[in-house]
Each structure stands twice: as C-alpha cells, then as structure tokens.
Design an enzyme around this catalytic site. Structure first.
Site, PDB file in Angstrom:
ATOM      1  N   ARG A  80       0.673  14.818  12.773  1.00 26.15           N
ATOM      2  CA  ARG A  80       0.718  14.192  11.224  1.00 26.15           C
ATOM      3  C   ARG A  80       0.808  15.871  10.313  1.00 26.15           C
ATOM      4  O   ARG A  80       0.346  15.649  10.282  1.00 26.15           O
ATOM      5  CB  ARG A  80       0.366  13.656  10.842  1.00 26.15           C
ATOM      6  CG  ARG A  80      -0.076  12.344  11.835  1.00 26.15           C
ATOM      7  CD  ARG A  80      -0.204  10.329  11.139  1.00 26.15           C
ATOM      8  NE  ARG A  80       0.817  10.451  10.082  1.00 26.15           N
ATOM      9  CZ  ARG A  80       0.018   9.762   9.178  1.00 26.15           C
ATOM     10  NH1 ARG A  80      -1.121   8.485   9.429  1.00 26.15           N
ATOM     11  NH2 ARG A  80       0.840   9.075   8.873  1.00 26.15           N
ATOM     12  N   ASP A 137       4.715   0.291  11.842  1.00 22.61           N
ATOM     13  CA  ASP A 137       3.634  -0.056  11.680  1.00 22.61           C
ATOM     14  C   ASP A 137       3.430  -1.647  11.411  1.00 22.61           C
ATOM     15  O   ASP A 137       2.515  -1.774  11.885  1.00 22.61           O
ATOM     16  CB  ASP A 137       3.416  -0.226   9.737  1.00 22.61           C
ATOM     17  CG  ASP A 137       3.273   1.081   9.295  1.00 22.61           C
ATOM     18  OD1 ASP A 137       3.688   1.727   8.455  1.00 22.61           O
ATOM     19  OD2 ASP A 137       3.142   1.851   9.926  1.00 22.61           O
ATOM     20  N   CYS A 194      -5.128  11.937  12.345  1.00 15.34           N
ATOM     21  CA  CYS A 194      -5.302  11.247  12.774  1.00 15.34           C
ATOM     22  C   CYS A 194      -5.364  10.857  13.823  1.00 15.34           C
ATOM     23  O   CYS A 194      -4.224  10.790  14.430  1.00 15.34           O
ATOM     24  CB  CYS A 194      -5.473  10.519  11.683  1.00 15.34           C
ATOM     25  SG  CYS A 194      -3.770   9.841  12.021  1.00 15.34           S
ATOM     26  N   LYS A 238       0.899  -1.467  -0.031  1.00 15.99           N
ATOM     27  CA  LYS A 238      -0.104   0.122  -0.007  1.00 15.99           C
ATOM     28  C   LYS A 238       0.717   1.396  -0.118  1.00 15.99           C
ATOM     29  O   LYS A 238       0.780   2.288  -0.829  1.00 15.99           O
ATOM     30  CB  LYS A 238      -1.097  -0.232   1.447  1.00 15.99           C
ATOM     31  CG  LYS A 238      -1.617   1.908   1.661  1.00 15.99           C
ATOM     32  CD  LYS A 238      -2.557   1.704   2.758  1.00 15.99           C
ATOM     33  CE  LYS A 238      -1.297   1.913   4.200  1.00 15.99           C
ATOM     34  NZ  LYS A 238      -1.737   3.734   4.092  1.00 15.99           N
ATOM     35  N   ARG A 269      -9.174   0.345   4.967  1.00 12.65           N
ATOM     36  CA  ARG A 269      -8.140   1.264   3.977  1.00 12.65           C
ATOM     37  C   ARG A 269      -6.592   0.428   3.328  1.00 12.65           C
ATOM     38  O   ARG A 269      -6.174   0.652   3.198  1.00 12.65           O
ATOM     39  CB  ARG A 269      -7.565   1.941   4.810  1.00 12.65           C
ATOM     40  CG  ARG A 269      -9.379   3.545   5.352  1.00 12.65           C
ATOM     41  CD  ARG A 269      -8.677   4.464   5.422  1.00 12.65           C
ATOM     42  NE  ARG A 269      -6.726   4.473   5.207  1.00 12.65           N
ATOM     43  CZ  ARG A 269      -6.222   6.232   6.108  1.00 12.65           C
ATOM     44  NH1 ARG A 269      -6.549   6.151   7.425  1.00 12.65           N
ATOM     45  NH2 ARG A 269      -4.873   6.137   5.220  1.00 12.65           N
TER      46      ARG A 269
END
Ligand code: EPZ
Length: 451
Positions: free
Chosen positions: A125, A320, A120, A24, A412
């Site tokens: 960010r 992540d 978010c 992604k 997502r």
C-alpha cells in the site's frame, strides 16, 4: 488482558429490516476535507467505528474542536482552531487513511508533515501515486524517515494548469489531489481518476463548500481553484459494504432482509452476482436525480449456484466485498472462482475458511472454491476488516460455535454490526473475557436462543 473475541453460533435463517449506517470510506475522507473550510461543519449519519474515532483523535491532534453525538450519529467539527500540520507515526500506523489530511493541510497551510503510512496485511500500500501527483502540482517533498515533509513551492506564484494522469485509479490518490486542487490557483485535471461512490460523496460536499469541480466522461475530474471554502452540513452516504455484508448474511443463512436506505445504484455488479447465484434481489423503483435508487430487499435461494468474480476499480466488483462473498460461494453447490486484482495479498481469509471445512485452492491471485454442504465451528483469526465480515458469515452457518480473534479489524470497519445481526436472529456476541458480568449475560442470551 486476555483478547476479546466474537463468539458466533449456528443460527436460524436471518430475517430483518435494517438501516444501513454511513460509509466508513466516505466519512474518513470527508472529515479530512473539513480542514479546507475554516469553521464549524456538521456531518450526519456518521458511524461510531474505531476508524472514525481514530480520525477524530487525529483532527483533535491538529487542534480542531470536535463533538460527536454518537446516539444521533451527528459529528460537529470546528476547524478554525487547527494550528498544527503534523500527523504522528502512532496515528498514521493505526490507520492508513490518515494520509488523506496531506492534501487539505497543504491547501490550507502550504505545508504538511506526515508519517509514512505503514503497509498492512493486505499489501504494501505505497503512496507513490499520491506523491507523483503532488510533484506535478509543484509540491516540494523531503523524506526524513519516518516523516515526509511537503510544502508548496512559493518560488512560482503564477497559477498553473496541470493535467495529472493516474497510472491506476487510486481512491486515496484521487481524493488527496482533488482536495488540494480545490484551493490551488489555476486548473487541475485528474485523468483515470477513481469514481467510487465515496469519492463522489467527497466531491458532493466539496461543491457544497464552494469548490469548482466537474466530473467528465472517461473518469476525468476537472478542478478550478477558488480562494475560499465555507463550512457546511452534509449527510454521509449509506455504506455499500455494510449493506453487502447484511445481504450476504441473509444469503448464507437462507433468510431474507430489507435494507430501506441502501443505495442499490452503488452496488450494481454485486447485486447482479447475487442474482446469478439464484437469490431474489429487489431494488427501489423509478430513481430520479433527487431520489436515487434506494432500498434493497433479498430473499435467499435454497441451492445457490456457483459464480465467478474478478475484483476491480468501481464500477467493477468491489475488492471490499470479495472476502464476504467468498463465504457464500464456499457454501454453494458448485465451483466458483475469485480473482483479486486490487490488492496483492488479499486472499488470507482462504486459510481461515478452510479451517471450517471449506474446499478452496489458491494460485497466485486466483482462488477456486468447491462448494461444501457444511462448515464446522472452530477458532479463527481475522486478517483485515472485510475478512472479519466473511468469517462472521461463516460462523453463522458452521455447526457448534466459532470464535473469531483479531476483532479490532471488525471494530475498525463496522459500527456494532454484530448487534444488527443479532436483531436479525444471529447468535453472535462480542465477548470481553475480562468482563465477567458481560460474559455471563452474553452466554445466557446465546443459550436461551438455542431453545
Ligand atoms: C481505499 O483504499 C479504501 N479505504 C479501501 O477500503 C478500498 O479497498 C480501496 O480504496 C479500493 O477500493 C479507504 O477509503 C479508507 P487505492 P486506498 O489507493 O485509497 C495501490 C476497507 O476495507 N496503490 O485505490 O488505499 C494499492 O496498494 C479498505 O474499507 C499504489 O500502488 O486504495 C492497492 O493495491 C481496505 N500506490 C491499489 O493501488 C498508491 O499511491 C488500490 O489502492 C496508491 C495505491
């Protein structure tokens, strides 16, 4: 309309031979880069995730022609018809990665109007590193909330040689500035650049287009502007983050999995940490420049040990995979620690894991995890893409059933990962309460598995 959710039940050890989908965090920026090369480019191994569909909508909003063969994972985009330079607040607020069209639009049209990206849940960010870099490259910036208007300063046309030192190796800032510099007259050097595999995949396609880019020791990227870039074909690298989730699914259920196309050389520290827990991890042998280290196999150990991780820029432990591996730590027999250094608020999944019975305490950016024998199924809320993966892994082990809401995060970041897990033996379904027939089929499928 009632909320859709993921329904996960305690599952047998997962076993599987699974192909990993395109990354992604490579495909989004690479779609943006196609704006630099007027014409029709083709991308292979493209995941059908919500973020990819959102980026396709963005490109169509700019005027591009798009065809996505979802089954074949082939995305064809013709950017010769692009005639707009504005990204709407609606799109920008859906996906922060939309800011990545700023560099290509400036390079091609000399201007861009982007809505300032919303922060978010995982942090504010900001985009200050992007903007500081663009200013160094003589870009004029005017902020009229919610928009930011950027334009090239035409008063000085002489080619400039600029050296930009990033205060932090920001992935997005490196990518945005790098894309702009490919068509900017003169030489641009980015110091303390991000070197994540996804950044290197972007550099790979830009060089295929005709860009002059060299990566030098010390995270230095040198770009010499050219006049023209041409449309190309490119295969997206396999997603190291999906691969990490699949490996951890085998770990927590004490199963085994083989990922024939996973890039072991994109996951060195993560794989070392799995070995430190006691899992048997095998990777491809004898890598060569044309045949990188491909293929990862894992056989889970029965009593995993505790480990300590600290997230950081690549090649450090990836932020992540922090939430997914925390689930595995919470089920080990020892004490483990996690220190999150990349995002200022990325430990929110701790609260959800404790609802299942995990023993975790948090102090600032550091979590201490005391392993427990069992989790007890309950209702949970996903707080970001990678937290949703950690909660799914927990549901595979928790007794009874676990219901995970806010699954737009899951959709997502992943291309039907629940189907891959189901083929490995997981009892997992995406339930759409409004769609009664689907619900009944899913329920009957799940109940059959219990026998
Ligand atoms: C990319 O985000 C990824 N997203 C993230 O993946 C990933 O976690 C992150 O890189 C770090 O690896 C995509 O590639 C689409 P950064 P990005 O700029 O570019 C701060 C996922 O789940 N910062 O390296 O936004 C920032 O707030 C997502 O797939 C500034 O302060 O990451 C963060 O704390 C989540 N000012 C840190 O730096 C800036 O101008 C790292 O951000 C830019 C960033």
């Amino acid at each position: 309309m009632s909320e859709r959710f993921l329904l996960v039940k305690q599952s047998q050890p997962l076993q599987g031979f699974v192909e990993v989908t395109g990354a992604k965090n490579a495909v989004l920026v690479i779609i943006a880069s196609l704006l630099l090369a007027e014409g029709k480019s083709t991308l292979y191994n493209v995941p059908n995730s919500a973020d990819v569909r959102c980026f396709i909508a963005l490109m169509m909003e700019l005027g591009a022609l798009v065809h996505f063969d979802i089954k074949q994972k082939i995305l064809t985009i013709d950017t010769s018809t692009v005639n707009k330079i504005e990204v709407s607040p609606e799109i920008m607020n859906m996906m922060r990665a939309s800011i990545l069209v700023m560099g290509p639009l400036l390079a091609r049209f000399g201007k861009a109007r982007v809505a300032l990206p919303g922060g978010c849940l995982i942090g504010a960010r900001p985009i200050n590193y992007h903007l500081q870099g663009f200013r160094r490259l003589n870009i004029l910036l005017e902020e009229n909330q919610p928009y930011l208007f950027a334009s090239t300063n035409t008063s000085t046309s002489a080619p400039q040689h600029e050296r930009i030192a990033l205060e932090y190796p920001s992935v997005g800032a490196t990518e945005n500035l790098l894309m702009y510099a490919t068509l900017k007259p003169g030489e641009t050097v980015i110091v303390n650049a991000a070197i994540e595999p996804e950044v290197l995949d972007l550099i790979d396609i830009l060089k295929k287009m005709g860009a002059s880019i060299s990566c030098e020791p010390g995270q230095v990227i040198r770009i010499v502007g050219v006049n023209h870039l041409k449309p190309v074909e490119h295969t997206i690298i396999p997603d190291r983050l999906e691969a990490g989730g699949l490996l951890l699914a085998a770990c927590v259920t004490k199963g085994s999995v083989h990922l024939p196309n996973a890039r072991a050389d994109h996951m060195d520290i993560f794989l070392e940490k799995l070995r430190e827990m006691g899992h048997e991890v095998y990777t491809g042998t004898n890598p060569t420049p044309t045949h990188p280290l491909q293929g990862v196999s894992l056989t889970a150990c029965q009593n995993p040990r505790g480990i300590n991780i600290k997230t950081g820029p690549y090649p450090g432990f990836p932020t992540d995979l922090q939430a997914p591996i925390m689930t595995a730590m919470a089920l080990s027999k020892d004490v483990s620690t996690v220190e999150e250094t990349v995002f200022e608020n990325r430990l929110m999944h701790v609260k959800e894991l404790t609802k299942l019975g995990a023993q975790i305490t948090v102090e600032g950016q550091k979590a201490t995890i005391r392993g427990v024998e069992k989790f007890y199924g309950t209702e949970l809320i996903a707080t970001d893409i990678r937290a949703s993966c950690g909660l799914v892994l927990a549901g595979l082990v928790a007794s009874g059933e676990t219901k995970i809401g806010n699954i737009h995060h899951w959709e997502r970041g992943y291309d039907k990962l629940e189907e891959k897990l189901r083929f490995m033996g997981a009892q997992i379904s995406l339930i759409n309460p409004d769609d009664e027939p689907t619900r009944q089929i899913e329920e009957s499928l799940l109940s059959k598995r219990v026998a």
